[in-house]
Design a protein around this motif. Structure first.
Motif, PDB file in Angstrom:
ATOM      1  N   LYS A  48       0.845  -1.210   0.000  1.00  0.00           N
ATOM      2  CA  LYS A  48       0.000   0.000   0.000  1.00  0.00           C
ATOM      3  C   LYS A  48       0.874   1.252   0.000  1.00  0.00           C
ATOM      4  O   LYS A  48       0.611   2.203  -0.730  1.00  0.00           O
ATOM      5  CB  LYS A  48      -0.930  -0.015   1.206  1.00  0.00           C
ATOM      6  N   SER A  49       1.930   1.253   0.784  1.00  0.00           N
ATOM      7  CA  SER A  49       2.852   2.380   0.840  1.00  0.00           C
ATOM      8  C   SER A  49       3.544   2.587  -0.508  1.00  0.00           C
ATOM      9  O   SER A  49       3.690   3.721  -0.974  1.00  0.00           O
ATOM     10  CB  SER A  49       3.887   2.150   1.937  1.00  0.00           C
ATOM     11  N   LEU A  50       3.953   1.504  -1.135  1.00  0.00           N
ATOM     12  CA  LEU A  50       4.595   1.580  -2.447  1.00  0.00           C
ATOM     13  C   LEU A  50       3.639   2.164  -3.480  1.00  0.00           C
ATOM     14  O   LEU A  50       4.008   3.048  -4.256  1.00  0.00           O
ATOM     15  CB  LEU A  50       5.071   0.192  -2.888  1.00  0.00           C
ATOM     16  N   VAL A  51       2.409   1.707  -3.487  1.00  0.00           N
ATOM     17  CA  VAL A  51       1.395   2.212  -4.420  1.00  0.00           C
ATOM     18  C   VAL A  51       1.183   3.704  -4.194  1.00  0.00           C
ATOM     19  O   VAL A  51       1.119   4.485  -5.157  1.00  0.00           O
ATOM     20  CB  VAL A  51       0.073   1.431  -4.273  1.00  0.00           C
ATOM     21  N   GLU A  52       1.091   4.127  -2.950  1.00  0.00           N
ATOM     22  CA  GLU A  52       0.890   5.548  -2.653  1.00  0.00           C
ATOM     23  C   GLU A  52       2.061   6.389  -3.156  1.00  0.00           C
ATOM     24  O   GLU A  52       1.866   7.480  -3.701  1.00  0.00           O
ATOM     25  CB  GLU A  52       0.679   5.746  -1.155  1.00  0.00           C
ATOM     26  N   ARG A  53       3.288   5.892  -2.996  1.00  0.00           N
ATOM     27  CA  ARG A  53       4.471   6.621  -3.481  1.00  0.00           C
ATOM     28  C   ARG A  53       4.465   6.719  -5.001  1.00  0.00           C
ATOM     29  O   ARG A  53       4.763   7.773  -5.558  1.00  0.00           O
ATOM     30  CB  ARG A  53       5.746   5.932  -2.991  1.00  0.00           C
ATOM     31  N   ILE A  54       4.104   5.623  -5.665  1.00  0.00           N
ATOM     32  CA  ILE A  54       4.051   5.629  -7.133  1.00  0.00           C
ATOM     33  C   ILE A  54       2.977   6.600  -7.614  1.00  0.00           C
ATOM     34  O   ILE A  54       3.215   7.408  -8.523  1.00  0.00           O
ATOM     35  CB  ILE A  54       3.797   4.210  -7.677  1.00  0.00           C
ATOM     36  N   GLU A  55       1.803   6.554  -6.998  1.00  0.00           N
ATOM     37  CA  GLU A  55       0.722   7.462  -7.386  1.00  0.00           C
ATOM     38  C   GLU A  55       1.118   8.918  -7.176  1.00  0.00           C
ATOM     39  O   GLU A  55       0.826   9.782  -8.004  1.00  0.00           O
ATOM     40  CB  GLU A  55      -0.556   7.136  -6.613  1.00  0.00           C
ATOM     41  N   HIS A  56       1.811   9.199  -6.084  1.00  0.00           N
ATOM     42  CA  HIS A  56       2.265  10.562  -5.810  1.00  0.00           C
ATOM     43  C   HIS A  56       3.251  11.026  -6.888  1.00  0.00           C
ATOM     44  O   HIS A  56       3.129  12.138  -7.418  1.00  0.00           O
ATOM     45  CB  HIS A  56       2.908  10.645  -4.422  1.00  0.00           C
ATOM     46  N   GLU A  57       4.223  10.178  -7.200  1.00  0.00           N
ATOM     47  CA  GLU A  57       5.223  10.537  -8.216  1.00  0.00           C
ATOM     48  C   GLU A  57       4.574  10.745  -9.581  1.00  0.00           C
ATOM     49  O   GLU A  57       4.933  11.674 -10.310  1.00  0.00           O
ATOM     50  CB  GLU A  57       6.310   9.460  -8.302  1.00  0.00           C
ATOM     51  N   LEU A  58       3.620   9.898  -9.939  1.00  0.00           N
ATOM     52  CA  LEU A  58       2.928  10.060 -11.225  1.00  0.00           C
ATOM     53  C   LEU A  58       2.109  11.343 -11.239  1.00  0.00           C
ATOM     54  O   LEU A  58       2.074  12.060 -12.244  1.00  0.00           O
ATOM     55  CB  LEU A  58       2.042   8.851 -11.505  1.00  0.00           C
ATOM     56  N   SER A  59       1.458  11.644 -10.127  1.00  0.00           N
ATOM     57  CA  SER A  59       0.671  12.865 -10.015  1.00  0.00           C
ATOM     58  C   SER A  59       1.562  14.096 -10.176  1.00  0.00           C
ATOM     59  O   SER A  59       1.200  15.053 -10.857  1.00  0.00           O
ATOM     60  CB  SER A  59      -0.042  12.904  -8.661  1.00  0.00           C
ATOM     61  N   GLU A  60       2.746  14.062  -9.564  1.00  0.00           N
ATOM     62  CA  GLU A  60       3.707  15.161  -9.685  1.00  0.00           C
ATOM     63  C   GLU A  60       4.142  15.376 -11.134  1.00  0.00           C
ATOM     64  O   GLU A  60       4.540  16.465 -11.506  1.00  0.00           O
ATOM     65  CB  GLU A  60       4.946  14.881  -8.820  1.00  0.00           C
ATOM     66  N   ARG A  61       4.049  14.326 -11.939  1.00  0.00           N
ATOM     67  CA  ARG A  61       4.465  14.401 -13.345  1.00  0.00           C
ATOM     68  C   ARG A  61       3.283  14.648 -14.286  1.00  0.00           C
ATOM     69  O   ARG A  61       3.404  14.509 -15.482  1.00  0.00           O
ATOM     70  CB  ARG A  61       5.216  13.135 -13.720  1.00  0.00           C
ATOM     71  N   GLY A  62       2.123  14.961 -13.697  1.00  0.00           N
ATOM     72  CA  GLY A  62       0.985  15.351 -14.507  1.00  0.00           C
ATOM     73  C   GLY A  62       0.012  14.247 -14.870  1.00  0.00           C
ATOM     74  O   GLY A  62      -0.931  14.474 -15.627  1.00  0.00           O
ATOM     75  N   PHE A  63       0.221  13.042 -14.360  1.00  0.00           N
ATOM     76  CA  PHE A  63      -0.704  11.947 -14.637  1.00  0.00           C
ATOM     77  C   PHE A  63      -1.912  12.047 -13.722  1.00  0.00           C
ATOM     78  O   PHE A  63      -1.781  12.332 -12.525  1.00  0.00           O
ATOM     79  CB  PHE A  63      -0.027  10.581 -14.425  1.00  0.00           C
ATOM     80  N   ALA A  64      -3.094  11.819 -14.279  1.00  0.00           N
ATOM     81  CA  ALA A  64      -4.314  11.828 -13.479  1.00  0.00           C
ATOM     82  C   ALA A  64      -4.336  10.603 -12.576  1.00  0.00           C
ATOM     83  O   ALA A  64      -3.935   9.516 -12.982  1.00  0.00           O
ATOM     84  CB  ALA A  64      -5.539  11.835 -14.389  1.00  0.00           C
ATOM     85  N   GLN A  65      -4.800  10.798 -11.348  1.00  0.00           N
ATOM     86  CA  GLN A  65      -4.889   9.679 -10.413  1.00  0.00           C
ATOM     87  C   GLN A  65      -6.141   8.867 -10.700  1.00  0.00           C
ATOM     88  O   GLN A  65      -7.181   9.411 -11.053  1.00  0.00           O
ATOM     89  CB  GLN A  65      -4.907  10.168  -8.980  1.00  0.00           C
ATOM     90  N   ASP A  66      -6.008   7.572 -10.542  1.00  0.00           N
ATOM     91  CA  ASP A  66      -7.142   6.669 -10.694  1.00  0.00           C
ATOM     92  C   ASP A  66      -8.043   6.829  -9.479  1.00  0.00           C
ATOM     93  O   ASP A  66      -7.570   6.839  -8.349  1.00  0.00           O
ATOM     94  CB  ASP A  66      -6.638   5.223 -10.800  1.00  0.00           C
ATOM     95  N   GLU A  67      -9.326   6.975  -9.706  1.00  0.00           N
ATOM     96  CA  GLU A  67     -10.271   7.157  -8.607  1.00  0.00           C
ATOM     97  C   GLU A  67     -10.555   5.852  -7.876  1.00  0.00           C
ATOM     98  O   GLU A  67     -11.011   5.856  -6.743  1.00  0.00           O
ATOM     99  CB  GLU A  67     -11.581   7.755  -9.131  1.00  0.00           C
ATOM    100  N   ARG A  68     -10.290   4.724  -8.541  1.00  0.00           N
ATOM    101  CA  ARG A  68     -10.547   3.432  -7.909  1.00  0.00           C
ATOM    102  C   ARG A  68      -9.463   3.126  -6.885  1.00  0.00           C
ATOM    103  O   ARG A  68      -8.312   3.497  -7.054  1.00  0.00           O
ATOM    104  CB  ARG A  68     -10.563   2.322  -8.959  1.00  0.00           C
ATOM    105  N   GLU A  69      -9.861   2.443  -5.827  1.00  0.00           N
ATOM    106  CA  GLU A  69      -8.892   2.016  -4.825  1.00  0.00           C
ATOM    107  C   GLU A  69      -8.021   0.909  -5.412  1.00  0.00           C
ATOM    108  O   GLU A  69      -8.507   0.017  -6.113  1.00  0.00           O
ATOM    109  CB  GLU A  69      -9.624   1.494  -3.586  1.00  0.00           C
ATOM    110  N   PHE A  70      -6.708   0.971  -5.133  1.00  0.00           N
ATOM    111  CA  PHE A  70      -5.795  -0.043  -5.632  1.00  0.00           C
ATOM    112  C   PHE A  70      -6.138  -1.397  -5.031  1.00  0.00           C
ATOM    113  O   PHE A  70      -6.396  -1.513  -3.836  1.00  0.00           O
ATOM    114  CB  PHE A  70      -4.348   0.314  -5.289  1.00  0.00           C
ATOM    115  N   LYS A  71      -6.131  -2.410  -5.878  1.00  0.00           N
ATOM    116  CA  LYS A  71      -6.363  -3.780  -5.433  1.00  0.00           C
ATOM    117  C   LYS A  71      -5.296  -4.649  -6.095  1.00  0.00           C
ATOM    118  O   LYS A  71      -5.289  -4.804  -7.311  1.00  0.00           O
ATOM    119  CB  LYS A  71      -7.764  -4.230  -5.838  1.00  0.00           C
ATOM    120  N   ALA A  72      -4.382  -5.177  -5.281  1.00  0.00           N
ATOM    121  CA  ALA A  72      -3.306  -6.008  -5.820  1.00  0.00           C
ATOM    122  C   ALA A  72      -3.898  -7.246  -6.476  1.00  0.00           C
ATOM    123  O   ALA A  72      -4.851  -7.833  -5.969  1.00  0.00           O
ATOM    124  CB  ALA A  72      -2.341  -6.411  -4.709  1.00  0.00           C
ATOM    125  N   HIS A  73      -3.365  -7.622  -7.632  1.00  0.00           N
ATOM    126  CA  HIS A  73      -3.879  -8.790  -8.336  1.00  0.00           C
ATOM    127  C   HIS A  73      -2.824  -9.328  -9.290  1.00  0.00           C
ATOM    128  O   HIS A  73      -1.851  -8.659  -9.601  1.00  0.00           O
ATOM    129  CB  HIS A  73      -5.143  -8.430  -9.122  1.00  0.00           C
TER     130      HIS A  73
END
Length: 95
Positions: free
Chosen positions: A9-34
């Motif tokens: 969960k922490s890794l996903v949050e860091r990746i989402e933050h870094e992508l957001s900083e680079r202009g990528f839209a965040q996915d509204e769905r909650e991350f579900k590992a699969h």
């Protein structure tokens, strides 16, 4: 959540933050590992497949060590998806 789930969960949050900083839209769905085991273009005997899948037992406590994260680009074509490795990120092992 167990320690592994919290780390993921922490890794996903860091990746989402870094992508957001680079202009990528965040996915509204909650991350579900699969893990994707397969894809079907069409499924004629859905009921049979679902029953066979329910009969397949998997140990819920299985631990799979991760050594890297691979980012793929998928392109859908008439003959099926084409996957291309965009980047690979090695993970540090705790020891």
């Amino acid at each position: 959540l167990d320690d592994h789930s919290l780390l993921l969960k922490s890794l996903v949050e860091r990746i989402e933050h870094e992508l957001s900083e680079r202009g990528f839209a965040q996915d509204e769905r909650e991350f579900k590992a699969h893990i994707t085991l397969g894809r079907f273009k069409s499924l004629k005997n859905r009921d049979v497949f679902c029953q066979q899948l329910q009969d397949f037992a998997l140990d819920e406590n299985i631990v799979i060590p991760l050594t890297q994260i691979t980012l793929f680009k998928s392109t859908l074509t008439a003959s099926g998806p084409v996957y291309e490795i965009v980047e690979q990120y090695p993970l540090q092992q705790k020891g």
